[in-house]
Design a protein around this motif. Structure first.
Motif, PDB file in Angstrom:
ATOM      1  N   TYR A 248      47.884  42.577  27.831  1.00  0.00           N
ATOM      2  CA  TYR A 248      47.904  42.374  29.280  1.00  0.00           C
ATOM      3  C   TYR A 248      49.096  43.048  29.947  1.00  0.00           C
ATOM      4  O   TYR A 248      49.167  43.123  31.182  1.00  0.00           O
ATOM      5  CB  TYR A 248      47.853  40.890  29.636  1.00  0.00           C
ATOM      6  CG  TYR A 248      48.964  40.030  29.102  1.00  0.00           C
ATOM      7  CD1 TYR A 248      50.264  40.131  29.590  1.00  0.00           C
ATOM      8  CD2 TYR A 248      48.715  39.086  28.104  1.00  0.00           C
ATOM      9  CE1 TYR A 248      51.280  39.342  29.104  1.00  0.00           C
ATOM     10  CE2 TYR A 248      49.730  38.292  27.607  1.00  0.00           C
ATOM     11  CZ  TYR A 248      51.004  38.405  28.108  1.00  0.00           C
ATOM     12  OH  TYR A 248      52.011  37.618  27.617  1.00  0.00           O
ATOM     13  N   GLN A 255      42.178  44.318  30.718  1.00  0.00           N
ATOM     14  CA  GLN A 255      40.887  43.778  31.114  1.00  0.00           C
ATOM     15  C   GLN A 255      39.776  44.680  30.594  1.00  0.00           C
ATOM     16  O   GLN A 255      40.025  45.742  30.021  1.00  0.00           O
ATOM     17  CB  GLN A 255      40.802  43.678  32.626  1.00  0.00           C
ATOM     18  CG  GLN A 255      40.835  45.031  33.350  1.00  0.00           C
ATOM     19  CD  GLN A 255      40.916  44.877  34.848  1.00  0.00           C
ATOM     20  OE1 GLN A 255      41.952  44.525  35.385  1.00  0.00           O
ATOM     21  NE2 GLN A 255      39.809  45.139  35.512  1.00  0.00           N
ATOM     22  N   ALA A 266      32.001  40.484  31.895  1.00  0.00           N
ATOM     23  CA  ALA A 266      33.002  39.497  31.507  1.00  0.00           C
ATOM     24  C   ALA A 266      32.694  38.906  30.136  1.00  0.00           C
ATOM     25  O   ALA A 266      31.541  38.856  29.695  1.00  0.00           O
ATOM     26  CB  ALA A 266      33.072  38.396  32.559  1.00  0.00           C
ATOM     27  N   ASP A 302      38.245  26.912  35.681  1.00  0.00           N
ATOM     28  CA  ASP A 302      38.568  28.121  36.445  1.00  0.00           C
ATOM     29  C   ASP A 302      40.057  28.484  36.395  1.00  0.00           C
ATOM     30  O   ASP A 302      40.461  29.541  36.880  1.00  0.00           O
ATOM     31  CB  ASP A 302      38.098  27.994  37.896  1.00  0.00           C
ATOM     32  CG  ASP A 302      38.743  26.827  38.637  1.00  0.00           C
ATOM     33  OD1 ASP A 302      39.625  26.156  38.045  1.00  0.00           O
ATOM     34  OD2 ASP A 302      38.357  26.587  39.795  1.00  0.00           O
ATOM     35  N   THR A 308      41.494  33.425  35.909  1.00  0.00           N
ATOM     36  CA  THR A 308      40.480  34.475  36.064  1.00  0.00           C
ATOM     37  C   THR A 308      39.094  34.034  35.601  1.00  0.00           C
ATOM     38  O   THR A 308      38.144  34.808  35.700  1.00  0.00           O
ATOM     39  CB  THR A 308      40.885  35.733  35.277  1.00  0.00           C
ATOM     40  OG1 THR A 308      40.950  35.429  33.883  1.00  0.00           O
ATOM     41  CG2 THR A 308      42.244  36.243  35.742  1.00  0.00           C
ATOM     42  N   GLU A 309      38.975  32.820  35.059  1.00  0.00           N
ATOM     43  CA  GLU A 309      37.688  32.333  34.571  1.00  0.00           C
ATOM     44  C   GLU A 309      36.799  31.948  35.744  1.00  0.00           C
ATOM     45  O   GLU A 309      37.253  31.352  36.726  1.00  0.00           O
ATOM     46  CB  GLU A 309      37.897  31.123  33.661  1.00  0.00           C
ATOM     47  CG  GLU A 309      36.661  30.706  32.885  1.00  0.00           C
ATOM     48  CD  GLU A 309      36.440  31.553  31.654  1.00  0.00           C
ATOM     49  OE1 GLU A 309      35.386  31.391  31.009  1.00  0.00           O
ATOM     50  OE2 GLU A 309      37.328  32.375  31.313  1.00  0.00           O
ATOM     51  N   GLN A 312      29.670  33.855  35.803  1.00  0.00           N
ATOM     52  CA  GLN A 312      29.306  35.250  35.560  1.00  0.00           C
ATOM     53  C   GLN A 312      27.816  35.328  35.266  1.00  0.00           C
ATOM     54  O   GLN A 312      27.183  34.340  34.894  1.00  0.00           O
ATOM     55  CB  GLN A 312      30.085  35.821  34.372  1.00  0.00           C
ATOM     56  CG  GLN A 312      31.577  35.616  34.423  1.00  0.00           C
ATOM     57  CD  GLN A 312      32.262  36.418  35.501  1.00  0.00           C
ATOM     58  OE1 GLN A 312      31.685  37.358  36.055  1.00  0.00           O
ATOM     59  NE2 GLN A 312      33.501  36.057  35.814  1.00  0.00           N
ATOM     60  N   SER A 323      35.549  35.649  31.849  1.00  0.00           N
ATOM     61  CA  SER A 323      36.664  36.321  32.510  1.00  0.00           C
ATOM     62  C   SER A 323      36.628  37.799  32.172  1.00  0.00           C
ATOM     63  O   SER A 323      36.204  38.189  31.086  1.00  0.00           O
ATOM     64  CB  SER A 323      37.994  35.710  32.047  1.00  0.00           C
ATOM     65  OG  SER A 323      39.088  36.499  32.478  1.00  0.00           O
ATOM     66  N   PHE A 325      39.421  39.392  31.990  1.00  0.00           N
ATOM     67  CA  PHE A 325      40.795  39.677  31.539  1.00  0.00           C
ATOM     68  C   PHE A 325      41.101  39.153  30.143  1.00  0.00           C
ATOM     69  O   PHE A 325      42.250  39.193  29.715  1.00  0.00           O
ATOM     70  CB  PHE A 325      41.788  39.098  32.547  1.00  0.00           C
ATOM     71  CG  PHE A 325      41.762  39.811  33.869  1.00  0.00           C
ATOM     72  CD1 PHE A 325      42.594  40.885  34.105  1.00  0.00           C
ATOM     73  CD2 PHE A 325      40.883  39.427  34.867  1.00  0.00           C
ATOM     74  CE1 PHE A 325      42.567  41.560  35.312  1.00  0.00           C
ATOM     75  CE2 PHE A 325      40.843  40.089  36.087  1.00  0.00           C
ATOM     76  CZ  PHE A 325      41.688  41.170  36.308  1.00  0.00           C
ATOM     77  N   THR A 326      40.105  38.676  29.427  1.00  0.00           N
ATOM     78  CA  THR A 326      40.389  38.181  28.072  1.00  0.00           C
ATOM     79  C   THR A 326      40.860  39.267  27.104  1.00  0.00           C
ATOM     80  O   THR A 326      41.603  38.943  26.164  1.00  0.00           O
ATOM     81  CB  THR A 326      39.149  37.480  27.492  1.00  0.00           C
ATOM     82  OG1 THR A 326      38.014  38.355  27.592  1.00  0.00           O
ATOM     83  CG2 THR A 326      38.862  36.193  28.234  1.00  0.00           C
TER      84      THR A 326
END
Length: 962
Positions: A248, A255, A266, A302, A308-309, A312, A323, A325-326
Motif C-alpha cells: 500500500y 489496489q 474488488a 465498511d 474501503t470495504e 460490490q 474492497s 485496496f486489499t
C-alpha cells in the motif's frame, strides 16, 4: 610465504586490467591480487621481492594454478569493494541481481506466498538458480534448507556481509571440470576481506522517497599481527536492520489495477456463492447468493481495509462485500535484522608451512506478509459445499480477514518470520614441500545452514468450529439429492460481521518448521607452477582430491501434515550422501603466443538408500596472443548438475493451491486466450483450490551439458581494454517439474484438441491431473521429478574498461558490460516440439538483453560515480498469457528501462570518508503495461522489475590505521 617465480613482466592485457582496477582507487587491489581461495599471505613480513612475485603470479577464479596473466581462456567479471560502495549497492544479492548476466527473473520478496519468501537469488543467463555455483573464498556455499518453488535446492545470497566483501568474481559458462556439480551457467566467487590497514568502521543509514524500507547498517573490521609477524588475522562484524515495504506504500501495488485491460474488480471478502434451485436446475445456475437485508450495504464491515470495504457486484455472478485496496496488504520488501561475523587467522610455522583458519557466521531474521488473498476462511476446504434447504442449493461461504480483525497493529499481527543461522568454517595448512616448486594445501571445510520458519497459520478445527458455532449452526443431516453434503441453515447476517482481535487470536497462531543442510569436506591439493619449461614459459599443474558428506533435512511442523492447519500443507524430506571427487589441471604455454589448458574431474555420489552415481567432466582451453595487445580465447568442455538431495529424498508431500481450470472455463464459453474472459469465468473454474503432490526420486541421473565459449580480449593501450565472448550450452537429462498453471494450460490444450492428445506431453499431462468422475472438476495434481528435458542456449557478453587520468582535472574511469541471449530452446518431453524460450513469450518473460555502465571521477578528496542499469524489452502480460504469443491481439513488447544510481564521496580527512548515495535516481517504475487485467494487484513482472523506487543513503567510513 613468497610465491616462487622468475617472470616479472606483464602483457599489455594485464596492464590494462590492472590500470582499470588500480587507478580509480588505490586501496585494496593488492589484497585482491594476492588473495587465493586456498592460500593466506603474511601481510607484514613480506620482502619487496616477495611482494613483486606475488603480484606476478595470481590465482584467478577459473584456474587452480597461480599464473602471470589475469585474463585467460575463461572470462572473469570482477566487481571490487569500491565498485560496490560507489554504485550504491545495499547487498550482495543486489550486486548480482543488477549484473548484466542476470537476465532471468526469480522469486523474491515481491513474490507473494513463495516457498522461500525470505531468500534471494539470481537466474544467470536465464537458467534456473540452481545452475549457478556459489563459492565464498573458493569454497562452496551452504545450500539454503528450504526449496525454491517448493522443489529445488539453491543458494540464498541475502546473508553475506557486503561491507566485508573484497571482490565478487563472476565466471560465466560451464565450469564443472574444476568446480564440480551445479556449475553449468557459471561460477560466482565471493572473496571476503583478509586484511585491513587498522580498524575500519562504517555506518550507513537509508530510506525510500515513497516510504517504507528504512535501513541501518554498521560494520567494524580490524586486522592484527603478533609474535614477530607470524600470527596474522582479521576480524569483522556487520549488523543491519531494515523496515518492510508494504504494497500500500506504492501506487502500482496499493489496489487492483485501475487502468488495465478489464475493469478493476474488488476482492471477494464476504461472499456466499454456489448452486441455487438444485431440484429444478441441477448444476446450471451457479452464482452468488443474494445478500440478506442486514448485509446489503456491508455496513457492519465498511470500516475494513481502512474504510474501503463496501457492496460490490461481479458481472455475471452477483453481489458481495469487497474492497479495491486489499492487494496493498502484503509486504513487497521483507523486514530484516541480521548480523554477520568474519574471521581469518594464519600462523606461520616456518617459511614453508602456514596454518590457516576461516569462519563466516550469519544470523538473520526476516519478516513478511503474504497478503490478504492468503489470509481467509471458507467452507469449501472442509465441506466442499453444504446444502441450504431455504435456497435449495449447494452453497459455500468465503470470508477474508481484515487488519481491523487483528487488533491495533493490523496485519503486523499476522506476519511470518524466517530465522536462519549459517556457518562456514575452514581449517588447513599450506606451503611448499621443502625447496621444491611443489606447493600443497591440505584442509577441511564445514558448512551448516539452519532455518526456522515461523509461519502464521489458521488452526483447522478451531476456525471451522468458530464459524460453525456462530454462522452455520448445527448440522442437520445430509443433502436430499446426493447424500454427500452436510445440511446447514446459516445465519447469514452473523456471517457479515466483524470479529474481535481476541476471537481472531483464538483460531490463529504460529507453526514452526525446521530445516538444515550440512556439507563436510576434506580436500588435498598439490600445485606446481613450474612443472617443466616450454618455449612459452613454465607449465603448471594442479591435482586435488576431495571427500565429503552432505545432508539435507526439512522437518515441517507435524500439524501441517496431519490436517491440523487450515488450508496449508508442507514439503517434507531428508537424506544424506557421501561424495568424492578428483580434479587435475595442466596449463602449458606451448609458445609465447599459444597457451593450452586442460582440466578433468571425476565426481561420485553415494546416497544413503540409493545407487551410486558418477560423472566425469573435462575442458580444454586455448589462449592465442598474436599481438601483445590482443588475445583470442576459447574453451570446450562438459558440465553437469548432480541430483540434489531434495531431488532424491523429498517425500511424497502435498500443497494446496488455486488453479485456473482453463478447460472447464472454455467449456463454459470463456476463451483461455483472453484474460478478460478468464477473469469473468466462474470462480469454481477460475479459482479452484486443489491438492497437489510432489516427490523426489532416488533414481534420478545427473543433468548433463556440453559447453563451449570463444572470445577476444583487446587492449589497444595500457588504460583501455575490450572483451567479447560467445557461449553455448547443450543441456540434456534435465529434471522437470511443471508449474501448476502451465500444467492446467497444457491440460486444456490437450483436451481441447489444440495439441495431439496422444502426444507424449498430453499423455503425461492427463496422468498428472485428477478429475472427479461426476462433474470433471480437478481435485488433485501431481508434479513428479524426472530426467527428461533438453535445452539449447547461446549467449554473448561484451565489456570494456577505460581509465583516463588528466592533469589537474582528476581521473575518469568507465566500464560497461552487456549480455545478449541469442538462443534458448527447450524440449520438455522427448518427441515434443521445440519450445522457444527466447521469442515465444508464453514460455519466458525474461529480457534478451541487459547492460550496465559505470562512470567515475576522482580528484583529491572528491569522488563521484554514476551507474546505469539497462533492461531490454520484455513481453507484456497479454503476450505472456496467450498461447498465440505476440500474434495475440494486444500482445507486444514493453519498452526497455534504465535506472541510475549516483554517489558522491568526500574525504575531509585521510581517515574519514563521507558519502551520499541515491539509487534509482529518477524514481523509475516498471514499464507501464495496460494489458494486465483489473484483477491484478501487481501489474508488472516482479521477477524482472521492482516497484521500490528511489532510495537514499548517507554513509561514513573511518579508518583508524591511516
Amino acid at each position: 610465504m613468497a610465491v616462487k617465480s622468475s617472470r616479472l613482466q606483464r602483457s599489455r592485457l594485464s596492464a590494462a586490467l590492472i590500470a582499470a582496477l588500480v587507478i580509480p582507487v588505490s586501496t585494496g587491489v593488492m589484497a585482491q591480487d594476492t588473495d587465493t581461495s586456498t592460500e593466506a599471505e603474511d601481510s607484514t613480513s613480506q620482502t619487496a621481492e616477495s611482494r613483486a612475485t606475488n603480484l606476478d603470479r595470481v590465482l584467478v577464479t577459473g584456474s587452480l594454478i597461480p599464473q602471470t596473466e589475469i585474463e585467460t581462456f575463461s572470462p572473469v567479471m570482477t566487481i571490487t569493494a569500491e565498485d560496490i560502495r560507489s554504485r550504491g549497492f545495499t547487498s550482495v544479492a543486489e550486486v548480482l541481481q543488477e549484473n548484466a548476466v542476470s537476465t532471468g527473473g526469480t522469486q523474491g520478496a515481491q513474490s507473494s506466498a513463495s516457498f522461500t519468501q525470505g531468500a534471494e537469488t539470481i537466474g544467470m543467463f536465464g537458467l534456473d538458480p540452481g545452475y549457478t555455483k556459489y563459492l565464498i573464498d573458493g569454497r562452496p556455499m551452504a545450500n539454503f534448507p528450504a526449496l525454491y518453488n517448493g522443489s529445488d535446492t539453491f543458494n540464498n545470497i541475502s546473508n553475506i556481509p557486503i561491507d566485508l566483501v573484497e571482490t565478487i568474481e563472476i565466471l560465466p559458462g560451464g565450469q564443472s571440470s574444476l568446480y564440480g556439480s551445479d556449475a553449468i551457467a557459471g561460477v560466482i566467487n565471493i572473496k571476503l576481506k583478509k586484511r585491513t590497514d587498522g580498524t575500519s568502521i562504517g555506518v550507513r543509514g537509508g530510506w525510500y522517497s515513497d516510504g517504507g524500507g528504512s535501513s541501518f547498517r554498521a560494520s567494524i573490521a580490524d586486522g592484527f599481527s603478533a609474535i614477530g609477524g607470524r600470527l596474522n588475522g582479521l576480524m569483522g562484524v556487520q549488523f543491519e536492520q531494515r523496515d518492510p515495504i508494504w504494497a500500500y506504500q506504492r501506487d502500482l501495488t496499493r489496489q487492483f489495477n485501475t487502468n488495465g485491460a478489464s475493469p478493476p474488480i474488488a476482492s471477494r471478502d464476504f461472499l456466499v456463492y454456489g448452486y441455487k434451485g438444485i431440484s429444478q436446475f441441477r448444476f446450471g445456475n451457479f452464482g452468488y447468493v443474494d445478500l440478506p437485508p442486514e448485509a446489503a450495504e456491508c455496513s457492519n464491515v465498511d470500516h475494513f481495509f481502512g474504510g474501503t470495504e463496501g457492496p460490490q457486484v461481479r458481472p455475471g455472478s452477483g453481489e458481495y462485500c469487497g474492497s479495491f485496496f486489499t492487494p496493498g496488504y502484503r509486504t513487497i520488501l521483507n523486514e530484516k535484522e541480521a548480523a554477520q561475523f568474519v574471521g581469518h587467522v594464519t600462523w606461520d610455522f616456518n617459511d614453508n608451512a602456514q596454518l590457516y583458519a576461516d569462519l563466516l557466521y550469519s544470523t538473520e531474521e526476516v519478516g513478511y506478509h503474504i497478503g490478504s488473498n492468503y489470509t481467509w476462511w471458507g467452507t469449501g476446504v472442509k465441506w466442499g459445499y453444504y446444502y441450504d434447504p431455504d435456497v435449495d442449493g449447494l452453497i459455500n461461504l468465503q470470508r477474508a480477514f481484515a487488519p481491523e480483525d487483528m487488533g491495533p497493529e493490523g496485519f503486523r499481527n499476522s506476519m511470518s518470520f524466517d530465522q536462519s543461522d549459517a556457518y562456514q568454517t575452514a581449517l588447513g595448512v599450506n606451503g611448499y614441500f621443502g625447496d621444491s616448486d611443489w606447493s600443497y594445501d591440505f584442509g577441511g571445510t564445514y558448512t551448516r545452514y539452519e532455518l526456522e520458519e515461523k509461519g502464521f497459520v489458521r488452526w483447522a478445527d478451531a476456525i471451522n468450529d468458530y464459524f460453525q458455532d456462530r454462522v452455520l449452526g448445527p448440522q442437520q443431516g445430509w443433502d436430499p439429492y446426493f447424500g454427500a453434503y452436510p445440511v446447514f441453515t446459516p445465519d447469514y447476517g452473523a456471517f457479515y460481521q466483524p470479529i474481535s482481535a481476541e476471537d481472531f487470536a483464538s483460531f490463529t497462531g504460529y507453526a514452526t518448521s525446521r530445516s538444515k543442510t550440512t556439507d563436510a569436506m576434506v580436500r588435498a591439493q598439490v600445485t606446481n607452477s613450474s612443472l617443466f619449461s616450454l618455449p612459452g614459459g613454465d607449465a603448471g599443474v594442479a591435482i586435488a582430491l576431495e571427500s565429503g558428506r552432505q545432508t539435507w533435512n526439512y522437518d515441517p511442523d507435524p500439524r501441517y501434515l496431519d490436517g491440523s492447519i487450515w488450508g496449508t500443507t508442507a514439503v517434507a524430506g531428508g537424506g544424506e550422501r557421501d561424495r568424492y571427487a578428483a580434479t587435475a589441471e595442466l596449463r602449458m604455454p606451448i609458445v609465447d603466443m599459444l597457451t593450452v589448458t586442460g582440466s578433468g574431474r571425476y565426481d561420485s555420489f553415494s546416497p544413503d538408500g540409493g545407487s551410486t552415481l558418477s560423472k566425469s567432466t573435462y575442458s580444454l582451453g586455448v589462449e592465442f596472443r598474436p599481438l601483445e595487445s590482443l588475445m583470442l580465447r576459447g574453451k570446450y568442455g562438459t558440465a553437469f548438475r548432480a541430483p540434489t538431495l531434495s531431488d532424491q529424498f523429498q517425500g511424497r508431500s502435498g500443497f494446496y493451491t488455486f488453479v485456473t481450470d482453463y478447460y472447464l472455463c472454455s467449456e463454459a464459453g470463456y476463451d483461455p486466450a483472453d484474460p478478460a474472459q478468464i477473469d469473468a469465468c466462474p470462480s469454481q473454474f477460475s479459482s479452484r483450490q486443489v491438492f497437489g503432490t510432489q516427490a523426489g526420486n532416488v533414481d534420478l541421473e545427473p543433468i548433463n551439458a556440453d559447453v563451449w565459449n570463444a572470445g577476444v580480449v583487446w587492449a589497444p593501450t595500457n588504460r583501455l581494454s575490450f572483451t567479447a565472448d560467445y557461449y553455448s550450452w547443450e543441456i540434456d537429462n534435465e529434471v522437470t517439474q511443471q508449474s501448476t498453471d502451465a500444467l492446467m494450460m497444457q491440460d486444456y490444450r490437450c483436451r481441447a484438441g489444440i495439441d495431439d492428445i496422444n502426444s507424449p506431453t498430453c499423455v503425461q499431462t492427463l496422468s498428472q491431473v485428477t478429475r472427479q468422475d461426476s462433474n470433471n472438476y480437478v481435485v488433485e495434481i501431481f508434479t513428479p521429478k524426472i530426467n527428461v528435458s533438453k535445452r539449447e542456449m547461446q549467449a554473448a557478453t561484451a565489456a570494456f574498461n577505460y581509465v583516463m587520468p588528466t592533469d589537474g582535472a582528476g581521473t575518469f574511469s568507465f566500464d560497461g558490460n552487456y549480455t545478449r541471449i541469442l538462443k534458448h530452446d527447450r524440449i520438455v518431453y522427448e518427441g515434443d516440439p521445440v519450445l522457444d524460450y527466447l521469442d515465444d513469450p508464453y514460455y519466458s518473460g525474461d529480457p534478451a538483453d541487459r547492460a550496465t555502465l559505470s562512470a567515475s571521477w576522482n580528484r583529491d578528496k572528491w569522488s563521484t560515480t554514476l551507474y546505469a542499469n539497462w533492461i531490454g524489452e520484455t513481453p507484456n502480460y497479454r503476450a505472456l498469457v496467450s498461447t498465440s504469443g505476440y500474434d495475440a491481439e494486444g500482445a507486444a513488447k514493453l519498452d526497455s528501462t534504465t535506472t541510475f544510481n549516483a554517489s558522491v564521496s568526500y574525504r575531509p580527512l585521510d581517515t574519514l570518508e563521507l558519502s551520499f548515495l541515491v539509487n534509482n535516481l529518477t524514481d523509475e517504475m516498471p514499464p507501464y503495461d495496460a494489458t494486465f487485467p483489473g484483477t491484478s494487484g501487481a501489474p508488472y513482472n516482479s521477477g524482472n522489475y521492482s516497484v521500490y523506487g528511489r532510495s537514499m543513503y548517507v554513509e561514513a567510513r573511518y579508518n583508524f590505521g591511516k
